[in-house]
Design an enzyme around this catalytic site. Structure first.
Site, PDB file in Angstrom:
ATOM      1  N   GLU A 151      -6.978   4.245   8.101  1.00 30.80           N
ATOM      2  CA  GLU A 151      -6.890   5.671   7.779  1.00 30.80           C
ATOM      3  C   GLU A 151      -8.187   6.179   7.167  1.00 30.80           C
ATOM      4  O   GLU A 151      -8.569   7.338   7.371  1.00 30.80           O
ATOM      5  CB  GLU A 151      -5.699   5.925   6.855  1.00 30.80           C
ATOM      6  CG  GLU A 151      -4.371   5.733   7.576  1.00 30.80           C
ATOM      7  CD  GLU A 151      -3.195   5.450   6.675  1.00 30.80           C
ATOM      8  OE1 GLU A 151      -2.110   5.195   7.214  1.00 30.80           O
ATOM      9  OE2 GLU A 151      -3.357   5.488   5.439  1.00 30.80           O
TER      10      GLU A 151
ATOM     11  N   LYS B 299      -0.059   4.246  -0.232  1.00 28.97           N
ATOM     12  CA  LYS B 299      -0.754   5.389   0.375  1.00 28.97           C
ATOM     13  C   LYS B 299      -0.551   6.611  -0.536  1.00 28.97           C
ATOM     14  O   LYS B 299      -0.656   6.476  -1.755  1.00 28.97           O
ATOM     15  CB  LYS B 299      -0.283   5.609   1.815  1.00 28.97           C
ATOM     16  CG  LYS B 299      -0.428   4.326   2.654  1.00 28.97           C
ATOM     17  CD  LYS B 299      -0.171   4.523   4.115  1.00 28.97           C
ATOM     18  CE  LYS B 299      -0.337   3.203   4.853  1.00 28.97           C
ATOM     19  NZ  LYS B 299      -0.187   3.353   6.304  1.00 28.97           N
TER      20      LYS B 299
ATOM     21  N   HIS C 169      -9.522   0.526   5.240  1.00 28.80           N
ATOM     22  CA  HIS C 169      -8.244   0.803   5.888  1.00 28.80           C
ATOM     23  C   HIS C 169      -8.465   1.739   7.074  1.00 28.80           C
ATOM     24  O   HIS C 169      -9.325   2.607   7.052  1.00 28.80           O
ATOM     25  CB  HIS C 169      -7.272   1.428   4.890  1.00 28.80           C
ATOM     26  CG  HIS C 169      -5.863   1.485   5.381  1.00 28.80           C
ATOM     27  ND1 HIS C 169      -5.416   2.460   6.246  1.00 28.80           N
ATOM     28  CD2 HIS C 169      -4.796   0.663   5.145  1.00 28.80           C
ATOM     29  CE1 HIS C 169      -4.139   2.245   6.516  1.00 28.80           C
ATOM     30  NE2 HIS C 169      -3.740   1.169   5.864  1.00 28.80           N
TER      31      HIS C 169
ATOM     32  N   ASN D 215       0.855  -1.188   0.000  1.00 28.67           N
ATOM     33  CA  ASN D 215       0.000   0.000   0.000  1.00 28.67           C
ATOM     34  C   ASN D 215       0.889   1.236   0.000  1.00 28.67           C
ATOM     35  O   ASN D 215       1.487   1.581   1.017  1.00 28.67           O
ATOM     36  CB  ASN D 215      -0.920  -0.017   1.232  1.00 28.67           C
ATOM     37  CG  ASN D 215      -1.840   1.194   1.283  1.00 28.67           C
ATOM     38  OD1 ASN D 215      -1.957   1.944   0.322  1.00 28.67           O
ATOM     39  ND2 ASN D 215      -2.493   1.371   2.409  1.00 28.67           N
TER      40      ASN D 215
ATOM     41  N   GLU E 291      -4.933  -5.399  10.569  1.00 29.46           N
ATOM     42  CA  GLU E 291      -3.944  -4.351  10.767  1.00 29.46           C
ATOM     43  C   GLU E 291      -4.207  -3.643  12.101  1.00 29.46           C
ATOM     44  O   GLU E 291      -5.065  -2.759  12.172  1.00 29.46           O
ATOM     45  CB  GLU E 291      -4.020  -3.319   9.636  1.00 29.46           C
ATOM     46  CG  GLU E 291      -3.612  -3.862   8.281  1.00 29.46           C
ATOM     47  CD  GLU E 291      -3.277  -2.728   7.330  1.00 29.46           C
ATOM     48  OE1 GLU E 291      -2.128  -2.674   6.870  1.00 29.46           O
ATOM     49  OE2 GLU E 291      -4.144  -1.889   7.058  1.00 29.46           O
TER      50      GLU E 291
ATOM     51  N   GLY F 244       2.645   2.159  10.726  1.00 22.13           N
ATOM     52  CA  GLY F 244       3.524   3.305  10.571  1.00 22.13           C
ATOM     53  C   GLY F 244       4.210   3.761  11.834  1.00 22.13           C
ATOM     54  O   GLY F 244       4.860   4.808  11.857  1.00 22.13           O
TER      55      GLY F 244
ATOM     56  N   SER G   9       3.655  -2.161  10.189  1.00 22.58           N
ATOM     57  CA  SER G   9       5.112  -2.018  10.261  1.00 22.58           C
ATOM     58  C   SER G   9       5.842  -3.313   9.897  1.00 22.58           C
ATOM     59  O   SER G   9       6.851  -3.666  10.510  1.00 22.58           O
ATOM     60  CB  SER G   9       5.541  -1.521  11.653  1.00 22.58           C
ATOM     61  OG  SER G   9       5.002  -0.239  11.911  1.00 22.58           O
TER      62      SER G   9
END
Length: 251
Positions: A97, A12, A95, A10, A167, A173, A213
């Protein structure tokens, strides 16, 4: 049948130029990749078609999001039908986010998933808990609540086109990674939930991948866990080590 290992990248909203993305494609094109692994990368939407044209044929592309309508007055959105018409095979939905920054609910994610499947797309469906939810012992509860609307919207036969990406939000991240035991427990719980809510066959056949990560340094140990069927990789998918993650199951 064994579940095919799956590694997604991904990107992003990275990197910022077309040239940088073509360079990433060249790294993959020149690499020796484990042919037993399904590899999918997700660049920003504006780069989907150029990158698809630049990539070797055994690496697929995915959109990072889509809307649930086929067409209409929805400025800024991309429909599943448009992705299908452009021969984009996958879309990432749900996701963290999208859920946190753009306030997408699990019901909206389910609606998008239904629309994507109806257009002929396959879906990388993201679920996962925050640090506070993990510390409160609510990981399984949160994941199940995120999956419930999707299960209600899908037919059993639809699950062959779903890859579930677990996730943990606290590991995305941040450099923090769920330990192999933590990740395995969450994957096993998710698989057991699918088995109980849909069928044992669906639970056993659905691929559940880990994101949070993932790096060249931790992928091998994670890949040995029996219920981890691959990875959804963020920052490391922009680096040469992405090839090592794809090949993590090789000796």
């Amino acid at each position: 049948m064994p579940r095919q290992f799956f590694v997604g990248g991904n990107f992003k909203m990275n990197p910022a130029t077309r040239e940088a993305k073509i360079a990433l494609a060249k790294t993959l094109n020149d690499a020796t990749i484990d042919q037993s692994v399904e590899v999918v990368i997700a660049p920003p939407a504006i780069y989907l078609i150029p990158l698809q044209e630049a990539l070797r044929k055994d690496v697929k592309v995915a959109a990072q999001n889509c809307y649930f309508k086929t067409n209409g007055a929805f400025t800024g959105e991309i429909s599943p039908a448009m992705l299908a018409d452009s021969n984009i095979p996958y879309v990432i939905l749900g996701h963290s986010e999208r859920r946190t920054l753009f306030h997408e609910t699990s019901q909206e994610v389910a609606q998008k998933t239904r629309a994507a499947l109806d257009a002929g797309l396959s879906v990388i469906l993201c679920v996962g808990e925050t640090l506070a939810q993990r510390e409160a012992g609510e990981t399984a509860k949160v994941v199940e609540e995120q999956l419930e609307p999707v299960i209600a919207a899908l037919k059993p036969e639809d699950w062959s086109k779903i890859v579930v990406a677990y996730e943990p939000v606290w590991a995305i991240g941040t450099g923090k990674v769920a330990s192999p035991a933590q990740a395995q427990e969450a994957h096993l719980n998710t698989r057991s939930f699918l088995s109980s809510k849909i069928s044992k066959e669906i639970g056993e056949s659905t691929r559940i991948i880990y994101g949070g990560s993932v790096s060249g340094g931790n992928c091998k140990e994670l890949s040995t866990q029996p219920d981890i069927d691959g990875f959804l990789v963020g920052g490391a998918s922009l680096k040469p080590e992405f090839v090592n993650i794809i090949n993590s199951r090789q000796a």
